[in-house]
Design an enzyme around this catalytic site. Structure first.
Site, PDB file in Angstrom:
ATOM      1  N   LYS A 146      61.490   5.808  26.954  1.00 15.82           N
ATOM      2  CA  LYS A 146      61.013   5.352  25.951  1.00 15.82           C
ATOM      3  C   LYS A 146      61.030   6.072  24.702  1.00 15.82           C
ATOM      4  O   LYS A 146      61.311   7.390  25.083  1.00 15.82           O
ATOM      5  CB  LYS A 146      59.560   4.838  26.169  1.00 15.82           C
ATOM      6  N   TYR A 200      60.078  -7.753  26.170  1.00 20.78           N
ATOM      7  CA  TYR A 200      58.889  -8.144  26.454  1.00 20.78           C
ATOM      8  C   TYR A 200      58.151  -9.251  26.301  1.00 20.78           C
ATOM      9  O   TYR A 200      56.916  -9.487  26.259  1.00 20.78           O
ATOM     10  CB  TYR A 200      58.035  -6.837  25.695  1.00 20.78           C
ATOM     11  N   PHE A 225      48.508  -6.141  22.325  1.00 20.37           N
ATOM     12  CA  PHE A 225      49.361  -5.178  22.022  1.00 20.37           C
ATOM     13  C   PHE A 225      50.804  -5.410  21.816  1.00 20.37           C
ATOM     14  O   PHE A 225      51.542  -4.364  21.700  1.00 20.37           O
ATOM     15  CB  PHE A 225      48.970  -4.191  23.171  1.00 20.37           C
ATOM     16  N   ARG A 232      57.885   3.088  41.096  1.00 19.17           N
ATOM     17  CA  ARG A 232      56.633   2.770  40.371  1.00 19.17           C
ATOM     18  C   ARG A 232      55.653   3.745  40.858  1.00 19.17           C
ATOM     19  O   ARG A 232      54.655   4.201  40.052  1.00 19.17           O
ATOM     20  CB  ARG A 232      56.223   1.327  40.580  1.00 19.17           C
ATOM     21  N   THR A 270      50.201   2.649  34.617  1.00 17.10           N
ATOM     22  CA  THR A 270      50.660   2.507  32.918  1.00 17.10           C
ATOM     23  C   THR A 270      49.897   3.438  32.142  1.00 17.10           C
ATOM     24  O   THR A 270      50.561   3.949  31.303  1.00 17.10           O
ATOM     25  CB  THR A 270      49.907   0.831  32.813  1.00 17.10           C
ATOM     26  N   ARG A 304      54.482   9.710  34.384  1.00 18.19           N
ATOM     27  CA  ARG A 304      53.527   9.641  33.224  1.00 18.19           C
ATOM     28  C   ARG A 304      52.479  10.561  32.947  1.00 18.19           C
ATOM     29  O   ARG A 304      51.815  10.834  32.060  1.00 18.19           O
ATOM     30  CB  ARG A 304      53.002   8.099  33.601  1.00 18.19           C
ATOM     31  N   ASN A 330      53.988   5.543  26.872  1.00 19.53           N
ATOM     32  CA  ASN A 330      53.956   6.056  28.392  1.00 19.53           C
ATOM     33  C   ASN A 330      55.138   6.405  28.980  1.00 19.53           C
ATOM     34  O   ASN A 330      55.398   6.193  30.026  1.00 19.53           O
ATOM     35  CB  ASN A 330      53.222   4.988  29.030  1.00 19.53           C
ATOM     36  N   HIS A 375      59.357   3.051  31.389  1.00 18.10           N
ATOM     37  CA  HIS A 375      59.342   1.593  31.947  1.00 18.10           C
ATOM     38  C   HIS A 375      59.964   1.543  33.289  1.00 18.10           C
ATOM     39  O   HIS A 375      60.858   2.157  33.442  1.00 18.10           O
ATOM     40  CB  HIS A 375      59.905   0.638  31.012  1.00 18.10           C
ATOM     41  N   GLU A 426      66.239  -7.480  34.257  1.00 17.52           N
ATOM     42  CA  GLU A 426      66.252  -6.504  33.274  1.00 17.52           C
ATOM     43  C   GLU A 426      67.660  -5.776  33.445  1.00 17.52           C
ATOM     44  O   GLU A 426      68.201  -5.057  32.368  1.00 17.52           O
ATOM     45  CB  GLU A 426      65.220  -5.575  33.540  1.00 17.52           C
TER      46      GLU A 426
HETATM   47  P1  CMP Z   1      55.680  -0.944  30.451  1.00 14.75           P
HETATM   48  O1  CMP Z   1      55.868  -0.547  31.912  1.00 14.75           O
HETATM   49  O2  CMP Z   1      56.960  -0.835  29.570  1.00 14.75           O
HETATM   50  O3  CMP Z   1      55.255  -2.631  30.455  1.00 14.75           O
HETATM   51  C1  CMP Z   1      54.627  -3.044  29.269  1.00 14.75           C
HETATM   52  C2  CMP Z   1      54.108  -1.965  28.372  1.00 14.75           C
HETATM   53  O4  CMP Z   1      53.167  -2.428  27.360  1.00 14.75           O
HETATM   54  C3  CMP Z   1      53.695  -0.826  29.033  1.00 14.75           C
HETATM   55  O5  CMP Z   1      54.612  -0.151  29.854  1.00 14.75           O
HETATM   56  C4  CMP Z   1      52.832   0.065  27.743  1.00 14.75           C
HETATM   57  O6  CMP Z   1      53.984   0.772  27.108  1.00 14.75           O
HETATM   58  C5  CMP Z   1      52.483  -1.232  27.273  1.00 14.75           C
HETATM   59  N1  CMP Z   1      51.083  -1.531  27.494  1.00 14.75           N
HETATM   60  C6  CMP Z   1      50.667  -2.026  28.584  1.00 14.75           C
HETATM   61  N2  CMP Z   1      49.364  -2.289  28.384  1.00 14.75           N
HETATM   62  C7  CMP Z   1      48.856  -1.825  27.059  1.00 14.75           C
HETATM   63  C8  CMP Z   1      47.648  -1.722  26.435  1.00 14.75           C
HETATM   64  N3  CMP Z   1      46.525  -2.366  26.951  1.00 14.75           N
HETATM   65  N4  CMP Z   1      47.470  -1.339  25.366  1.00 14.75           N
HETATM   66  C9  CMP Z   1      48.679  -0.819  24.551  1.00 14.75           C
HETATM   67  N5  CMP Z   1      50.063  -0.829  25.370  1.00 14.75           N
HETATM   68  C10 CMP Z   1      50.111  -1.342  26.521  1.00 14.75           C
END
Ligand code: CMP
Length: 138
Positions: free
Chosen positions: A9, A49, A57, A85, A91, A102, A112, A115, A126
Site C-alpha cells: 500500500k 473496496y 472508513f 494472512r 488488520t 504489519r 497497514n 492487503h 482480485e
Molecule cells: P485491507 O486488508 O486492505 O482491507 C480493508 C482495509 O480497510 C484494511 O486493510 C484497512 O486498510 C482498512 N480498514 C479496515 N478497518 C478499518 C478501520 N476500522 N478504520 C480504518 N481503516 C480500516
C-alpha cells in the site's frame, strides 16, 4: 499450489519499505508470479473496496489508497490465502503478532502496509481485477 493477491500500500511504498516487504513474504515461502506498480484512480479504489462502501472508513480508505503508488502482486504457495494472512498479521498493527509484516511495518489500522485476499474466491476475483491473463506467469 494456490495463489493469492497482495497489495503493498501507499504508506509502505512511500516509506521505502516495498523491498523489505517483498523479501519478507518471499522468505516466508511465497513465489512472486506477477507484479506491477500503479497509482489507483478513485474509481478503481472504490470498485476494489466496494464491499466496504457502507463502512465509516470507506472514503478515507479510498483517499489513502489513491494517495501514492501501490504494488499489486500475485503470490503462490501451498494454502496461499490463509498462509499470507498469517504472515501479514491482523488488520490493526497493534493487534498483529510479533514478526508479522504489519507489526513490523504498518502505521495504523488504515495505513497497514499490505492487503491480502481473505478467501480463495476473493483471491481469484482480485487477481483478475489487477492482472489480465496475459500478464501472469505460470
Ligand atoms: P485491507 O486488508 O486492505 O482491507 C480493508 C482495509 O480497510 C484494511 O486493510 C484497512 O486498510 C482498512 N480498514 C479496515 N478497518 C478499518 C478501520 N476500522 N478504520 C480504518 N481503516 C480500516
Amino acid at each position: 499450489m494456490t495463489q493469492t493477491l497482495a497489495i503493498i500500500k501507499p504508506d509502505a511504498t512511500g516509506s521505502g519499505k516495498a523491498g523489505q516487504i517483498l523479501a519478507h513474504v518471499e522468505a516466508a515461502g511465497f513465489t512472486l508470479k506477477a507484479a506491477r506498480m500503479i497509482r489507483m484512480t478513485r474509481a478503481h479504489a472504490r470498485s476494489f473496496y466496494a464491499v466496504h462502501s457502507e463502512r465509516p472508513f470507506y472514503d478515507s480508505l479510498v483517499d489513502f489508497m489513491t494517495s501514492g503508488p501501490c504494488i499489486p502482486m500475485v503470490l503462490e504457495a501451498p494454502d496461499a490465502v490463509a498462509r499470507l494472512r498469517e504472515v501479514i498479521g491482523a488488520t490493526d498493527p497493534a493487534d498483529a503478532a510479533e514478526g508479522t509484516v504489519r507489526r513490523l511495518h504498518a502505521e495504523s489500522k488504515e495505513r497497514n502496509a499490505i492487503h491480502a485476499s481473505d478467501s480463495n474466491e476473493n483471491a481469484r476475483r482480485e487477481i483478475a481485477f489487477f492482472f489480465p491473463e496475459t500478464d501472469r506467469i505460470g
